[in-house]
Design a protein around this motif. Sequence first.
Motif, mmCIF file in Angstrom:
data_model
loop_
_atom_site.group_PDB
_atom_site.id
_atom_site.type_symbol
_atom_site.label_atom_id
_atom_site.label_comp_id
_atom_site.label_asym_id
_atom_site.label_seq_id
_atom_site.Cartn_x
_atom_site.Cartn_y
_atom_site.Cartn_z
ATOM 1 N N GLY A 162 0.804 -1.231 0.000
ATOM 2 C CA GLY A 162 0.000 0.000 0.000
ATOM 3 C C GLY A 162 0.826 1.266 0.000
ATOM 4 N N GLY A 163 2.024 1.206 0.583
ATOM 5 C CA GLY A 163 2.861 2.394 0.730
ATOM 6 C C GLY A 163 3.219 3.051 -0.585
ATOM 7 N N GLU A 164 3.341 2.262 -1.652
ATOM 8 C CA GLU A 164 3.771 2.796 -2.952
ATOM 9 C C GLU A 164 2.802 3.890 -3.430
ATOM 10 O OE1 GLU A 164 4.635 0.425 -6.623
ATOM 11 O OE2 GLU A 164 2.531 -0.110 -6.436
ATOM 12 N N VAL A 165 1.523 3.734 -3.074
ATOM 13 C CA VAL A 165 0.535 4.751 -3.426
ATOM 14 C C VAL A 165 0.333 5.723 -2.261
ATOM 15 C CG1 VAL A 165 -1.889 5.132 -4.024
ATOM 16 C CG2 VAL A 165 -0.674 3.150 -4.949
ATOM 17 N N GLN A 166 0.119 5.149 -1.080
ATOM 18 C CA GLN A 166 -0.365 5.958 0.042
ATOM 19 C C GLN A 166 0.726 6.824 0.677
ATOM 20 O OE1 GLN A 166 -1.977 2.597 2.113
ATOM 21 N NE2 GLN A 166 -3.202 2.093 0.313
ATOM 22 N N HIS A 167 1.994 6.424 0.516
ATOM 23 C CA HIS A 167 3.078 7.241 1.066
ATOM 24 C C HIS A 167 3.651 8.207 0.029
ATOM 25 C CE1 HIS A 167 3.928 3.815 4.192
ATOM 26 N NE2 HIS A 167 2.758 4.398 4.359
ATOM 27 N N ALA A 168 3.132 8.154 -1.177
ATOM 28 C CA ALA A 168 3.638 9.076 -2.215
ATOM 29 C C ALA A 168 3.367 10.516 -1.770
ATOM 30 C CB ALA A 168 2.940 8.788 -3.544
ATOM 31 N N VAL A 169 4.360 11.381 -2.003
ATOM 32 C CA VAL A 169 4.269 12.753 -1.479
ATOM 33 C C VAL A 169 3.812 13.706 -2.585
ATOM 34 C CG1 VAL A 169 5.587 14.626 -0.414
ATOM 35 C CG2 VAL A 169 6.048 12.251 0.228
ATOM 36 N N ARG A 170 2.840 14.530 -2.265
ATOM 37 C CA ARG A 170 2.282 15.490 -3.216
ATOM 38 C C ARG A 170 3.146 16.746 -3.295
ATOM 39 N NH1 ARG A 170 -3.768 16.422 -2.591
ATOM 40 N NH2 ARG A 170 -2.978 18.316 -1.619
ATOM 41 N N SER A 171 2.811 17.603 -4.218
ATOM 42 C CA SER A 171 3.627 18.816 -4.375
ATOM 43 C C SER A 171 3.531 19.718 -3.136
ATOM 44 C CB SER A 171 3.210 19.578 -5.631
ATOM 45 O OG SER A 171 1.820 19.783 -5.589
ATOM 46 N N ASP A 172 2.435 19.595 -2.343
ATOM 47 C CA ASP A 172 2.335 20.422 -1.120
ATOM 48 C C ASP A 172 3.055 19.775 0.063
ATOM 49 O OD1 ASP A 172 0.696 18.342 -0.362
ATOM 50 O OD2 ASP A 172 -1.120 19.545 -0.105
ATOM 51 N N GLY A 173 3.745 18.662 -0.160
ATOM 52 C CA GLY A 173 4.545 18.040 0.896
ATOM 53 C C GLY A 173 3.779 17.005 1.717
ATOM 54 N N ARG A 174 2.460 16.940 1.502
ATOM 55 C CA ARG A 174 1.667 15.979 2.263
ATOM 56 C C ARG A 174 1.572 14.678 1.478
ATOM 57 N NH1 ARG A 174 -3.746 18.346 4.851
ATOM 58 N NH2 ARG A 174 -4.434 18.369 2.717
ATOM 59 N N ASN A 175 1.586 13.522 2.196
ATOM 60 C CA ASN A 175 1.456 12.297 1.411
ATOM 61 C C ASN A 175 -0.014 11.960 1.161
ATOM 62 O OD1 ASN A 175 0.475 10.570 3.435
ATOM 63 N ND2 ASN A 175 2.505 9.776 3.949
ATOM 64 N N ILE A 176 -0.247 10.960 0.321
ATOM 65 C CA ILE A 176 -1.616 10.654 -0.132
ATOM 66 C C ILE A 176 -2.475 10.152 1.032
ATOM 67 C CG2 ILE A 176 -2.972 9.225 -1.733
ATOM 68 C CD1 ILE A 176 -1.278 11.306 -3.174
ATOM 69 N N GLY A 177 -1.896 9.283 1.878
ATOM 70 C CA GLY A 177 -2.666 8.769 3.019
ATOM 71 C C GLY A 177 -3.126 9.904 3.922
ATOM 72 N N ALA A 178 -2.215 10.823 4.221
ATOM 73 C CA ALA A 178 -2.547 11.969 5.081
ATOM 74 C C ALA A 178 -3.598 12.848 4.421
ATOM 75 C CB ALA A 178 -1.285 12.780 5.368
ATOM 76 N N THR A 179 -3.538 12.944 3.095
ATOM 77 C CA THR A 179 -4.520 13.755 2.368
ATOM 78 C C THR A 179 -5.926 13.156 2.526
ATOM 79 O OG1 THR A 179 -2.811 14.322 0.779
ATOM 80 C CG2 THR A 179 -5.086 14.694 0.072
ATOM 81 N N MET A 180 -6.020 11.827 2.456
ATOM 82 C CA MET A 180 -7.330 11.180 2.635
ATOM 83 C C MET A 180 -7.849 11.424 4.047
ATOM 84 S SD MET A 180 -7.863 10.266 -0.268
ATOM 85 C CE MET A 180 -6.733 10.421 -1.648
ATOM 86 N N LEU A 181 -6.962 11.346 5.034
ATOM 87 C CA LEU A 181 -7.378 11.612 6.422
ATOM 88 C C LEU A 181 -7.907 13.040 6.550
ATOM 89 C CD1 LEU A 181 -4.416 9.826 8.250
ATOM 90 C CD2 LEU A 181 -6.811 9.079 8.256
#
Length: 281
Positions: A162-181
Amino acid sequence: MSGLEPFGARLRRAMDERGPLCVGIDPHASLLAEWGLNDDVAGLERFSRTVVEALADRVAVLKPQSAFFERFGSRGVAVLEKSVAEARAAGALVVMDAKRGDIGSTMAAYAESFLHKDAPLFSDALTVSPYLGYGSLSPAVALARESGAGLFVLALTSNPEGGEVQHAVRSDGRNIGATMLAHLSAENAGEEPLGSFGAVVGATLGDLSSYDLDINGPLLAPGIGAQGATPADLPRVFGRAVRNVVPNVSRGVLRHGPDAVTLRDAAERFAEEIRHTVTSS
Ligand SMILES: O=C(O)c1cc(=O)[nH]c(=O)n1[C@@H]1O[C@H](COP(=O)(O)O)[C@@H](O)[C@H]1O
């Protein structure tokens, strides 16, 4: 359409009254064999009925995994419908684990299938995948609100891939998992006693203190038992948010069947351990 009381409120009450354990109904072919059942619709029906009869009057949540029913085509889905209805009638909340996710217009049809109050598979909540973009889930969010149902959105899944998608970091510095939260936190803002829009966060993930798990909604935590996590891990993984965790155990309980008393004892042991770790944390 007048719906039920919101899922979050119903879940909070069930967790307070029954404890937070969620038992999965995952009729793996290997479990059917261990239970002395055939890998056919009759075996599926017997397995599912046994779990519902043994546990629906005592655990807060039952989570049927749709794939194991779909494997048998329309007759398997008929067993799923019956299991959902019987589990709800016996007092358990049902989270349908179907992990749906699609473009918005199709998502609306998935939502109608599981979250419309008159749907044959109506469930108290549905697992959904936000990986076509969180916004694609909006038809499901809207219908859940209308029906008094909930969603569990895959945020940080229990599997190592799951990390390959969910830990990917966005341009704003937040990762995808954190963005969903963060999306879920916004969805649940102001809801009392608990919002209806939960996150799936694996109990296998170790220390998650870098994430804001305080989403004012439930955290469905699979991974206990067969995937290696234990109830004792929960406070370390979830910190203060542990009070909103709904820990899921599937094979760890189901392998104790087919005897109903042994199944109940296994669920009670997990429930007791969870109660102990949550109240002493
Ligand atoms: O959404 C889920 O329930 C889920 C998310 C996740 O990250 N990991 C996960 O294991 N699950 C489901 O939780 C159940 C775990 O089963 P056991 O490993 O047998 O306890 C299965 O039905 C999985 O499909």
